[in-house]
Design an enzyme around this catalytic site. Structure first.
Site, mmCIF file in Angstrom:
data_model
loop_
_atom_site.group_PDB
_atom_site.id
_atom_site.type_symbol
_atom_site.label_atom_id
_atom_site.label_comp_id
_atom_site.label_asym_id
_atom_site.label_seq_id
_atom_site.Cartn_x
_atom_site.Cartn_y
_atom_site.Cartn_z
ATOM 1 N N HIS A 66 0.841 -1.196 0.000
ATOM 2 C CA HIS A 66 0.000 0.000 0.000
ATOM 3 C C HIS A 66 0.873 1.241 0.000
ATOM 4 C CE1 HIS A 66 0.789 -1.083 4.217
ATOM 5 N NE2 HIS A 66 0.789 0.216 4.469
ATOM 6 N N CYS A 184 1.448 3.303 11.931
ATOM 7 C CA CYS A 184 2.486 3.017 10.948
ATOM 8 C C CYS A 184 2.689 4.266 10.089
ATOM 9 C CB CYS A 184 2.110 1.818 10.084
ATOM 10 S SG CYS A 184 0.795 2.117 8.892
#
Length: 676
Positions: A66, A184
């Protein structure tokens, strides 16, 4: 129905290559082919860069590459079911179910919530089993739409607040209570998967757990009462936790976010053990306990490492003042000419003129004076900011006030950058020492806001005024006179040395020493003293050489570079033009013995040329995009191109001919010679 995924973005039971990069590139091509991205290469490069930070494989044969990318036009999912499976770095083996999540750089919260909802669904075994048994792309799309719509399971649990995940143990004996934070760098997938994995592990263990997900969307903070009641804290994060002080004093288990996905049960058990351990590591308080925690952590560092860290802390906080100030001064010169810096011209214009009363009817002269004055005032913070944040690096927040004061004294004494360094170190050490005193409880609240700033300022600034300021000022003035007087061969030699330093470790300590030296002197440059500006131009130009050289080399001889390196080479054009030396790091990491010497050779040539042709820069950063702040911009560009070309051809030559001969291949040649 969601518009995030369509049947043309689904690939079933396909061989998309032997590695993660090949799979990502194929899915990036599918997204671009569907008109959802401006180009394959940019999207692929962004996704691959994210993959190189942390592998996106998770347990269960799943991978979720991603990224956020400027190339993405609308939030998109692309899915592949692989045959054979491909390694994406998961602990339990290769992945056969791949979801590529592509988000625009400015994705809205609603899209981010949908993407994170899919990521959470992928840890549910029934969902992944359905993905593996689906026979058509339409079935996959329907399954994903169901997950995005968050259709309730047969026995739904009470919904958690938006941005949080939670689970509560059955109401029997008082169970342990845990809180967690997951985060993250991208904030799309791993953040939410780690949260749900921890929640599930806590449910199995019979533990109450609430998680705060600090993702890309809006964050709903944990209730302070929940935090207060918690027995321990879990941080599964790859970035700094926002609002860490809320958890001060709680037993802490901390790990990268991926561990929250791979080993959630272990993290829960470690947190439970920490809750019962009086000696467990704890979230530091923002005061005496935090200082003690920092001291314990720093005790394992070498003295040189500690000094480098605090000096670079000061430089990093100083640079925004220099960047804004330098560009404004350059803009002032562009609009009003160098004359506004001489004889108090700018001050005189601003004192006696306004927009309604322009000097000699010249709007550009007036605006030039405004820009110059704002820039000069910003540059005036250079030394105090340097000293203040060096002290901050040593003693944390209580060191800032003594450091700024010592920096202001250094400016008053005329000791400049060197005075700021010394004053900041003195202030930080003084504040650190005072903060270590054992004082009565009633006095502790006054220490960081009154006692440490007061006594630290007296010690550091007093030493600067009474003892050190004069000698340092003399040394600083001598150094400035020496630099101003440099010409000819001596200036070229300095350019070579600075060029070598900038290219030696590509953003590392040596590179930063050269850069800090240039930035520190930038404020002493003037219309009558161009030497500091020449040094700044030399450092900037040489720092642009390595990434541009690697980009050029991948074009000159593509066969010598891997697919990933060629993709990195495309990004390196922009990174090099922007003066981001780190753009060459992927090449240097893969082949340091060829790339670094070649880059140093090119950087030395560029450094020599910029000094020889008296190129100047009044901006500390920006590369070619601050062309208006660069004097003799043509030779600036020529010097960079010459150095980059030399480095590029050198690295290609080294890759072609400087090749290690295998021992087992060399041995027969020797034997043949002996037989003859």
């Amino acid at each position: 129905m969601s518009t995030l995924i369509t049947t043309d973005l689904v690939v079933l039971d396909a061989d998309l290559g032997a590695d993660a990069a090949s799979v990502i590139r194929h899915l990036a091509g599918a997204i671009a082919g569907a008109g959802r991205a401006t180009g394959v290469d940019a999207l692929y490069a962004d996704a691959l860069a994210r993959e190189q930070k942390t592998a996106t494989g998770v347990p269960g044969g799943i991978a979720i590459p991603h990224c956020r990318s400027e190339a993405v036009l609308e939030a998109t999912l692309a899915m592949a079911r692989l045959d054979p499976a491909v390694d994406f770095g998961a602990l339990d083996g290769p992945a056969d179910i791949i979801f590529f999540i592509a988000a625009p750089a400015g994705a809205d919260n609603e899209h981010l919530k949908l993407l994170s909802r899919l990521a959470r669904s992928l840890i549910k075994k029934d969902f992944t089993a359905a993905l593996r048994s689906a026979s058509t792309p339409a079935e996959i799309v329907a399954l994903v739409d169901g997950a995005l719509a968050d259709k309730p399971a047969a026995a739904p649990a009470a919904p958690a607040p938006v941005g949080e995940a939670s689970v509560q143990a059955p109401e029997t004996a008082r169970a342990k209570r845990l809180v967690a934070v997951t985060a993250c760098p991208t904030g799309i997938a791993h953040t939410y998967m780690a949260a749900d994995s921890l929640v599930e592990a806590a449910r199995v263990a019979g533990v109450e757990l609430q998680v705060e997900t600090q993702g890309s969307g809006a964050v709903t903070p944990l209730d302070p009462a929940v935090i207060a009641a918690a027995d321990a804290v879990i941080f599964a994060v790859d970035v700094d936790v926002r609002g860490k002080e809320r958890f001060a004093g709680k037993p802490l288990v901390s790990a990268p976010v991926k561990r929250g996905i791979d080993e959630p049960a272990k993290m829960v058990q470690e947190a439970l053990a920490a809750a019962d351990d009086p000696h467990a590591h704890r979230v530091p308080h923002f005061g005496a306990e935090e200082a003690a925690d920092q001291r314990a952590e720093a005790s394992s560092e070498h003295l040189g490492t500690k000094v480098k860290k605090v000096l670079l802390t000061g430089v990093s906080y100083m640079i925004p003042f220099v960047a804004g100030g330098g560009l404004l001064i350059a803009l002032g010169f562009l609009l009003g000419g160098y004359g506004i810096a001489l004889g108090g011209t700018a001050d005189n214009i601003l004192t006696h003129n306004t927009l309604l009363n322009l000097p000699d009817g010249n709007l550009f002269l007036y605006l030039g004076a405004v820009a110059f004055k704002i820039g000069a005032l910003s540059m005036g913070f250079l030394v105090p900011a340097l000293a203040g944040y060096i002290a901050f690096g040593i003693a944390d927040r209580p060191g800032i006030a003594p450091g700024f004061t010592a920096g202001a004294v250094a400016v008053f004494m005329g000791s400049g950058f060197l005075g700021g360094l010394v004053g900041g170190l003195l202030a930080g050490l003084a504040a650190y020492w005072i903060g270590s005193w054992k004082v009565p409880r009633w006095l502790r609240g006054l220490m960081p806001v009154v006692i440490i700033p007061l006594l630290g300022s007296i010690i550091a600034s007093g030493a600067m005024l009474l003892v050190l300021g004069g000698p340092i000022a003399a040394l600083s003035n001598g150094l400035n006179h020496w630099l101003t007087g440099m010409s000819g061969a001596s200036a070229v030699v300095l350019g070579i040395v600075l060029g070598l330093m900038m290219c030696f470790d590509l953003g590392g300590p040596v590179n930063k020493v050269a850069y800090a030296f240039a930035v520190a002197g930038l404020g002493t440059g003037s219309a009558l003293n161009h030497a500091p500006w020449e040094i700044m131009a030399t450092v900037m130009a040489a720092g642009m050489v390595p990434p541009l050289a690697m980009a050029m080399a991948t074009v000159i001889d593509k066969k010598r570079f891997s697919l990933a390196e060629r993709e990195n080479g495309k990004a390196a054009w922009l990174l090099g033009a922007s003066f981001i030396s780190e753009g060459a790091i992927p090449f240097a990491a893969a082949d340091p013995l060829r790339v670094i010497p070649a880059a140093m050779l090119g950087g030395a040539v560029t450094g020599a040329m910029t000094m020889a042709f008296h190129v100047t820069s009044q901006a500390p950063h920006g590369g070619i995009f601050v062309f208006f702040a660069i004097g003799n911009v043509v030779m600036f560009v020529v010097s960079i191109l010459v150095g980059a070309a030399i480095a590029a051809f050198t690295v290609v030559a080294l890759k072609r001919w400087a090749v290690r001969t295998p021992v087992d291949a060399a041995a027969p040649a020797v034997l043949v010679g002996q037989d003859r």
